[in-house]
Scaffold this active site. Sequence first.
Site, mmCIF file in Angstrom:
data_model
loop_
_atom_site.group_PDB
_atom_site.id
_atom_site.type_symbol
_atom_site.label_atom_id
_atom_site.label_comp_id
_atom_site.label_asym_id
_atom_site.label_seq_id
_atom_site.Cartn_x
_atom_site.Cartn_y
_atom_site.Cartn_z
ATOM 1 N N SER A 32 -1.150 1.548 11.484
ATOM 2 C CA SER A 32 -1.288 2.516 10.386
ATOM 3 C C SER A 32 -0.782 3.885 10.793
ATOM 4 O O SER A 32 -0.617 4.173 11.986
ATOM 5 C CB SER A 32 -2.753 2.624 9.975
ATOM 6 O OG SER A 32 -3.207 1.375 9.543
ATOM 7 N N GLN A 69 -9.131 1.332 5.795
ATOM 8 C CA GLN A 69 -8.860 0.787 4.459
ATOM 9 C C GLN A 69 -7.913 -0.411 4.507
ATOM 10 O O GLN A 69 -7.984 -1.292 3.659
ATOM 11 C CB GLN A 69 -8.230 1.866 3.586
ATOM 12 C CG GLN A 69 -9.246 2.911 3.156
ATOM 13 C CD GLN A 69 -8.610 3.982 2.292
ATOM 14 O OE1 GLN A 69 -7.393 4.151 2.320
ATOM 15 N NE2 GLN A 69 -9.424 4.698 1.562
ATOM 16 N N THR A 79 0.870 -1.185 0.000
ATOM 17 C CA THR A 79 0.000 0.000 0.000
ATOM 18 C C THR A 79 0.904 1.232 0.000
ATOM 19 O O THR A 79 2.131 1.099 -0.034
ATOM 20 C CB THR A 79 -0.892 0.027 1.266
ATOM 21 O OG1 THR A 79 -0.048 0.350 2.391
ATOM 22 C CG2 THR A 79 -1.573 -1.299 1.526
ATOM 23 N N CYS A 80 0.293 2.415 0.082
ATOM 24 C CA CYS A 80 1.121 3.619 0.079
ATOM 25 C C CYS A 80 1.978 3.722 1.351
ATOM 26 O O CYS A 80 2.987 4.420 1.376
ATOM 27 C CB CYS A 80 0.266 4.858 -0.093
ATOM 28 S SG CYS A 80 -1.053 4.963 1.105
#
Lengths: 276, 427
Positions: free
Chosen positions: B108, B115, B48-49
């Site tokens: 996160s 997400q 992911t980013c």
Amino acid sequence: MVTKTFVDILVVALPFLYTGLVTVYGIAFFRNAVTVERLKRPYMLALLVLHLVYLGLRTVAFDHPPITTVYEIMTLLSAAMTMAYVYLEFRTNIRNTGFFILGLALIFQTVSSVFIKDLTVIPEYLHSLVLGFHVSAAMLGYTGISIAAVYGLLYLMLYHEIKSSRFGVIYSRLPNLETLETMSHKAEVFGFVALSVAIVIGLFWLPRVFREFSYLDPKLVGTIAIWVLYAIGLMSKRRLGWQGRKTMILALVGFAFVFIAMAVINISPSSFHTFH
Amino acid sequence: MNLFSVGISHHTASVDVRERMWLSADEAAGVLSALKEHFFAECMVVSTCNRTEVYGVLRDGDVDEGAVKRLLLDAKKADEGVRPDHFFTHHAGAAVHHLFKVAAGIDSMVIGDIQILNQVKEAFQSAGEHHVLGPIMNRLMQATLHVGKRVRTETTLCEGAVSVSYAAVELASKIFADLSRKWALLIGAGETGELTIKHLAGKGIGHIKIANRTRAKAEALVAELGGTVVDFEQIVDALRTVDIVVTSVNSPSYVVQPEHLYSVMRQRGNNPLFLIDIGVPRNINPASRKIENVFLYDMDSLNAIVDRNLEKRNAELPRVTTIIRQEMVEFFRWHRSLQVAPTIQDLHAAFEQVRQQEVEKNINRFRPEDRELVELVTRRIVNKLLHQPLSMLKEGSENGSGGPETINRVKVLRELFGIGIKSKRDE
């Protein structure tokens, strides 16, 4: 005899059971506890069934429906409020307002349990089916008005939190302002219609049953005054487009008026409109 | 346990490093195949980013960490700018714990990210499609998704907006019941204002009006989001017909004054009006707050919501940690039972083999009508002999009480009956 014993047990147990239910809803509201969240619905449904059983047993034990005294009517009102809340919670899936509405049911049931008397001898006209409709309609009317007031109060609390940027538990747990306003309005309209039905039945039936019937009877005048007040409020809302805070304040003022008027009228000894 | 994880995340690398290591779907497919070929029996990749992470069950007990990192760097041709110390590695329980934290949203950048669970789920599905999963990774992913689900249903970790633009949308949802029946007006096309109106569009707002000093910019935004353009000079008029207003204008004086709003509120039947003033300096006179049914918020009040929500999310951490701990216990209980299950099967097979050999050898000594009985009796004897040791083994793995003890019992049983040793000798 057995029926009477059960009535005696339930009259004491119901306030405690309602206290438990309100506590459960309160914990779910303020603490957001998952286990309590799961418990509250079954508890509420079980208590409602028990309350209806109590009303049924009372009717059998004393040979009349519990509509003859203020305190009998209060337990009926308490059950009606619980039933109305069950309907609202299942219909709208808004589960966080039970603490406030059931709190009102608890108050009514506690007052009823403390002061209720066992009347076995009652006048013949109290067995009338018309009286049943009259009282039921009035109960539904006052239930609607009470629920409208609770939602009005919740609206004002949330309005205040949002306006003042103080985002506490009320902000987190209540539904949005528009929903609270709609629920209050619908409950008010429902209460008004039910009260209208009660008044119409009463106006036709009471003169036939009571020789001492008078249109100036305090309870009759008070009820009609309440009806007129709500009629004006609902009309103003429709015609003048009143919305939001102002109408919620009116719902609360209306409820306060109903509460005070009913308290004064029921204490007044001059009314023919007492059924015991 | 042969689980190993390696990767980079926002904890270990800056965004420019993470960008270099980000894997597209095709790149991830290539990496998965290479990893399976060289290092892992089972594996998956989450990219992911904020992270690019590999999880896998090693073929052998040991792993050349440098070689796995090298494979990733080669796949991205990212030698420049990405150093070995940008990578983290976890083994066994630490790898499981890390994956659970990721899925729970507590690893996160913004705690409680919703997400990431979908991204982990997609990574799992992708690994399945490329046939690089096996029983351990499958079970691990089930447990991981269960952690994510439990965190979302049993805690409030993911609740409440944690950005200014989302906070504005959250507030709108606390005032209005159905945004699809409401209209919004964006005054000025600043970055945060634009983001807020996009979030509102994402929530299904009924209609959007946009007013900007440079009309072309407003038209470009309308082309993207739909809606209508309003002349900048007509904004006070437009307030009559909208329910939500986002202002983000660079203006030295207030664009909206209380006298405008008194008049507007009368004209709109006192319908609630929600004003979000993101402009710095502010675009709406704060005295407007006093007007009934006018809800006015500026950057400070929106930031206060964000701070409060972050605080609430942090307060949920102990509950999330408990869920992770419970799921880890469950996962490792299952993993321990893996060691027991093959032993039980092997033991059964060994005894059955002996029984069959002996029956075959001696079956002719019995009358034909008794041979079925011989089968039955010998089976019963084997089952009775195995009952006690197998019960103890199962009990040890099920109650999870004796991890080392169970392993010890497995070892003793295998040695006593020559399970595994025999097959190796045969090989």
